[in-house]
Design a protein around this motif. Structure first.
Motif, PDB file in Angstrom:
ATOM      1  N   GLY A   1       9.321 -10.271 -34.313  1.00 14.83           N
ATOM      2  CA  GLY A   1       9.776 -11.552 -33.800  1.00 14.83           C
ATOM      3  C   GLY A   1      10.230 -12.476 -34.917  1.00 14.83           C
ATOM      4  N   PRO A   2      10.781 -13.618 -34.537  1.00 13.66           N
ATOM      5  CA  PRO A   2      11.377 -14.528 -35.521  1.00 13.66           C
ATOM      6  C   PRO A   2      10.382 -15.137 -36.506  1.00 13.66           C
ATOM      7  CG  PRO A   2      11.385 -15.509 -33.320  1.00 13.66           C
ATOM      8  CD  PRO A   2      10.925 -14.095 -33.169  1.00 13.66           C
ATOM      9  N   ASP A   3       9.104 -15.135 -36.174  1.00 14.50           N
ATOM     10  CA  ASP A   3       8.110 -15.718 -37.078  1.00 14.50           C
ATOM     11  C   ASP A   3       7.537 -14.724 -38.078  1.00 14.50           C
ATOM     12  OD1 ASP A   3       8.372 -18.215 -35.893  1.00 14.50           O
ATOM     13  OD2 ASP A   3       6.871 -17.745 -34.359  1.00 14.50           O
ATOM     14  N   SER A   4       7.908 -13.457 -37.968  1.00 11.32           N
ATOM     15  CA  SER A   4       7.345 -12.466 -38.890  1.00 11.32           C
ATOM     16  C   SER A   4       8.027 -12.574 -40.259  1.00 11.32           C
ATOM     17  CB  SER A   4       7.475 -11.051 -38.321  1.00 11.32           C
ATOM     18  OG  SER A   4       8.826 -10.668 -38.267  1.00 11.32           O
ATOM     19  N   PRO A   5       7.259 -12.384 -41.325  1.00 12.75           N
ATOM     20  CA  PRO A   5       7.811 -12.517 -42.677  1.00 12.75           C
ATOM     21  C   PRO A   5       9.045 -11.654 -42.962  1.00 12.75           C
ATOM     22  CG  PRO A   5       5.430 -12.523 -42.786  1.00 12.75           C
ATOM     23  CD  PRO A   5       5.802 -12.196 -41.355  1.00 12.75           C
ATOM     24  N   PRO A   6       9.103 -10.393 -42.512  1.00  5.08           N
ATOM     25  CA  PRO A   6      10.313  -9.616 -42.803  1.00  5.08           C
ATOM     26  C   PRO A   6      11.581 -10.218 -42.169  1.00  5.08           C
ATOM     27  CG  PRO A   6       8.550  -8.144 -42.127  1.00  5.08           C
ATOM     28  CD  PRO A   6       8.069  -9.544 -41.879  1.00  5.08           C
ATOM     29  N   VAL A   7      11.455 -10.749 -40.968  1.00  4.74           N
ATOM     30  CA  VAL A   7      12.601 -11.368 -40.307  1.00  4.74           C
ATOM     31  C   VAL A   7      12.983 -12.656 -41.031  1.00  4.74           C
ATOM     32  CG1 VAL A   7      13.447 -12.427 -38.170  1.00  4.74           C
ATOM     33  CG2 VAL A   7      12.112 -10.313 -38.068  1.00  4.74           C
ATOM     34  N   GLN A   8      11.997 -13.457 -41.368  1.00  2.00           N
ATOM     35  CA  GLN A   8      12.287 -14.704 -42.077  1.00  2.00           C
ATOM     36  C   GLN A   8      12.907 -14.442 -43.448  1.00  2.00           C
ATOM     37  OE1 GLN A   8       8.564 -16.860 -41.990  1.00  2.00           O
ATOM     38  NE2 GLN A   8       9.003 -17.685 -39.959  1.00  2.00           N
ATOM     39  N   THR A   9      12.445 -13.417 -44.124  1.00  2.32           N
ATOM     40  CA  THR A   9      13.018 -13.053 -45.419  1.00  2.32           C
ATOM     41  C   THR A   9      14.470 -12.602 -45.254  1.00  2.32           C
ATOM     42  OG1 THR A   9      10.857 -12.415 -46.284  1.00  2.32           O
ATOM     43  CG2 THR A   9      12.786 -11.518 -47.416  1.00  2.32           C
ATOM     44  N   ALA A  10      14.733 -11.804 -44.237  1.00  2.00           N
ATOM     45  CA  ALA A  10      16.097 -11.331 -43.998  1.00  2.00           C
ATOM     46  C   ALA A  10      17.037 -12.500 -43.666  1.00  2.00           C
ATOM     47  CB  ALA A  10      16.106 -10.298 -42.869  1.00  2.00           C
ATOM     48  N   VAL A  11      16.560 -13.447 -42.869  1.00  2.00           N
ATOM     49  CA  VAL A  11      17.380 -14.616 -42.532  1.00  2.00           C
ATOM     50  C   VAL A  11      17.619 -15.467 -43.777  1.00  2.00           C
ATOM     51  CG1 VAL A  11      17.468 -16.759 -41.184  1.00  2.00           C
ATOM     52  CG2 VAL A  11      16.735 -14.628 -40.094  1.00  2.00           C
ATOM     53  N   LEU A  12      16.602 -15.619 -44.603  1.00  2.00           N
ATOM     54  CA  LEU A  12      16.758 -16.373 -45.852  1.00  2.00           C
ATOM     55  C   LEU A  12      17.772 -15.691 -46.769  1.00  2.00           C
ATOM     56  CD1 LEU A  12      15.817 -18.835 -47.440  1.00  2.00           C
ATOM     57  CD2 LEU A  12      13.986 -17.427 -48.379  1.00  2.00           C
ATOM     58  N   MET A  13      17.725 -14.381 -46.859  1.00  2.00           N
ATOM     59  CA  MET A  13      18.704 -13.646 -47.664  1.00  2.00           C
ATOM     60  C   MET A  13      20.106 -13.817 -47.091  1.00  2.00           C
ATOM     61  SD  MET A  13      16.457 -10.235 -48.581  1.00  2.00           S
ATOM     62  CE  MET A  13      17.891  -9.259 -48.875  1.00  2.00           C
ATOM     63  N   ALA A  14      20.230 -13.783 -45.765  1.00  5.74           N
ATOM     64  CA  ALA A  14      21.531 -13.999 -45.131  1.00  5.74           C
ATOM     65  C   ALA A  14      22.036 -15.409 -45.420  1.00  5.74           C
ATOM     66  CB  ALA A  14      21.442 -13.753 -43.625  1.00  5.74           C
ATOM     67  N   LEU A  15      21.133 -16.386 -45.433  1.00  7.06           N
ATOM     68  CA  LEU A  15      21.515 -17.762 -45.757  1.00  7.06           C
ATOM     69  C   LEU A  15      22.035 -17.855 -47.191  1.00  7.06           C
ATOM     70  CD1 LEU A  15      21.652 -20.804 -45.100  1.00  7.06           C
ATOM     71  CD2 LEU A  15      19.272 -20.957 -45.850  1.00  7.06           C
ATOM     72  N   LEU A  16      21.356 -17.210 -48.102  1.00  6.24           N
ATOM     73  CA  LEU A  16      21.792 -17.205 -49.496  1.00  6.24           C
ATOM     74  C   LEU A  16      23.172 -16.557 -49.629  1.00  6.24           C
ATOM     75  CD1 LEU A  16      21.206 -17.720 -52.505  1.00  6.24           C
ATOM     76  CD2 LEU A  16      20.095 -15.469 -52.549  1.00  6.24           C
ATOM     77  N   ILE A  17      23.374 -15.438 -48.975  1.00  3.29           N
ATOM     78  CA  ILE A  17      24.673 -14.764 -49.009  1.00  3.29           C
ATOM     79  C   ILE A  17      25.743 -15.648 -48.378  1.00  3.29           C
ATOM     80  CG2 ILE A  17      25.971 -12.787 -48.103  1.00  3.29           C
ATOM     81  CD1 ILE A  17      23.326 -11.182 -48.458  1.00  3.29           C
ATOM     82  N   PHE A  18      25.400 -16.331 -47.292  1.00  2.07           N
ATOM     83  CA  PHE A  18      26.339 -17.259 -46.653  1.00  2.07           C
ATOM     84  C   PHE A  18      26.759 -18.359 -47.620  1.00  2.07           C
ATOM     85  CE2 PHE A  18      26.228 -21.545 -44.684  1.00  2.07           C
ATOM     86  CZ  PHE A  18      27.499 -21.548 -44.129  1.00  2.07           C
ATOM     87  N   VAL A  19      25.795 -18.995 -48.265  1.00  5.66           N
ATOM     88  CA  VAL A  19      26.105 -20.099 -49.194  1.00  5.66           C
ATOM     89  C   VAL A  19      26.967 -19.594 -50.347  1.00  5.66           C
ATOM     90  CG1 VAL A  19      25.106 -21.722 -50.858  1.00  5.66           C
ATOM     91  CG2 VAL A  19      24.107 -21.495 -48.571  1.00  5.66           C
ATOM     92  N   LEU A  20      26.589 -18.475 -50.941  1.00  6.43           N
ATOM     93  CA  LEU A  20      27.384 -17.917 -52.039  1.00  6.43           C
ATOM     94  C   LEU A  20      28.781 -17.536 -51.572  1.00  6.43           C
ATOM     95  CD1 LEU A  20      24.683 -15.714 -53.827  1.00  6.43           C
ATOM     96  CD2 LEU A  20      25.633 -17.909 -54.593  1.00  6.43           C
ATOM     97  N   GLY A  21      28.874 -16.968 -50.378  1.00  2.00           N
ATOM     98  CA  GLY A  21      30.173 -16.585 -49.833  1.00  2.00           C
ATOM     99  C   GLY A  21      31.075 -17.776 -49.584  1.00  2.00           C
ATOM    100  N   VAL A  22      30.520 -18.843 -49.044  1.00  2.00           N
ATOM    101  CA  VAL A  22      31.321 -20.051 -48.799  1.00  2.00           C
ATOM    102  C   VAL A  22      31.781 -20.656 -50.120  1.00  2.00           C
ATOM    103  CG1 VAL A  22      31.222 -22.426 -47.935  1.00  2.00           C
ATOM    104  CG2 VAL A  22      30.398 -20.558 -46.515  1.00  2.00           C
ATOM    105  N   LEU A  23      30.879 -20.716 -51.091  1.00  2.00           N
ATOM    106  CA  LEU A  23      31.269 -21.245 -52.402  1.00  2.00           C
ATOM    107  C   LEU A  23      32.383 -20.407 -53.030  1.00  2.00           C
ATOM    108  CD1 LEU A  23      27.791 -22.256 -53.872  1.00  2.00           C
ATOM    109  CD2 LEU A  23      29.603 -23.774 -53.013  1.00  2.00           C
ATOM    110  N   TYR A  24      32.292 -19.099 -52.889  1.00  2.00           N
ATOM    111  CA  TYR A  24      33.348 -18.227 -53.411  1.00  2.00           C
ATOM    112  C   TYR A  24      34.672 -18.475 -52.681  1.00  2.00           C
ATOM    113  CZ  TYR A  24      36.026 -14.117 -54.664  1.00  2.00           C
ATOM    114  OH  TYR A  24      37.024 -13.275 -55.099  1.00  2.00           O
TER     115      TYR A  24
END
Length: 123
Positions: A83-106
Motif C-alpha cells: 500500500g501507499p504507506d509502505s516504505p518501499p512504495v514511498q521510496t519508489a515515489v520519492l525516487m520518481a519525484l527526484l527523477i521528475f525534478v531532474l528531468g524538468v530541469l534538464y
C-alpha cells in the motif's frame, strides 16, 4: 491520458473521494495547463517552460498510483510493498519525484539553450 484518468475514477473501490481521485483531478488540471500555456500571451517566453513542466508533472502524477499498484501486487507470492504507506512504495515515489525534478530541469536547460542566439566568432 484523459481517458485513463476518467476511467480510473470509476475503478476506485473505497466508496468515496480519495487520494486517487485527487491525483486524477490534478493530472487533468496539469494537462489543461500544459495544453494552453504556450497560447497565453501574458506569459511571454515562460509559456513553453510552464507547458513543459505541466506535461511532465501530469506524467509524474500518473506514476504514483502505478508504482503503488505495481509494488503492492508484484511479485504475486510476496509483494514488495503493501500500500501507499509502505516504505518501499514511498521510496519508489520519492525516487520518481527526484527523477521528475531532474528531468524538468534538464528540459528547461534544453529550452534555454535552444533559445540562445548562436555564438559570434571572435575577431
Amino acid at each position: 491520458m484523459i481517458l485513463g484518468v476518467l476511467t480510473a475514477f470509476g475503478l476506485s473501490s473505497t466508496g468515496g473521494f480519495n487520494a486517487g481521485h485527487a491525483i486524477g483531478i490534478l493530472c487533468l488540471l496539469a494537462l489543461a495547463v500544459g495544453s494552453y500555456a504556450q497560447r497565453i500571451s501574458a506569459l511571454g517566453g515562460l509559456g513553453e517552460y510552464l507547458a513543459t513542466a505541466a506535461m511532465s508533472f501530469s506524467f509524474f502524477l500518473m506514476m504514483i498510483p502505478t508504482l503503488n499498484e505495481s509494488l503492492s501486487r508484484l511479485p504475486p507470492s510476496n509483494p514488495i510493498g503493501h500500500g501507499p504507506d509502505s516504505p518501499p512504495v514511498q521510496t519508489a515515489v520519492l525516487m520518481a519525484l527526484l527523477i521528475f525534478v531532474l528531468g524538468v530541469l534538464y528540459q528547461f536547460y534544453r529550452i534555454h539553450r535552444r533559445r540562445m542566439p548562436p555564438a559570434r566568432p571572435a575577431h
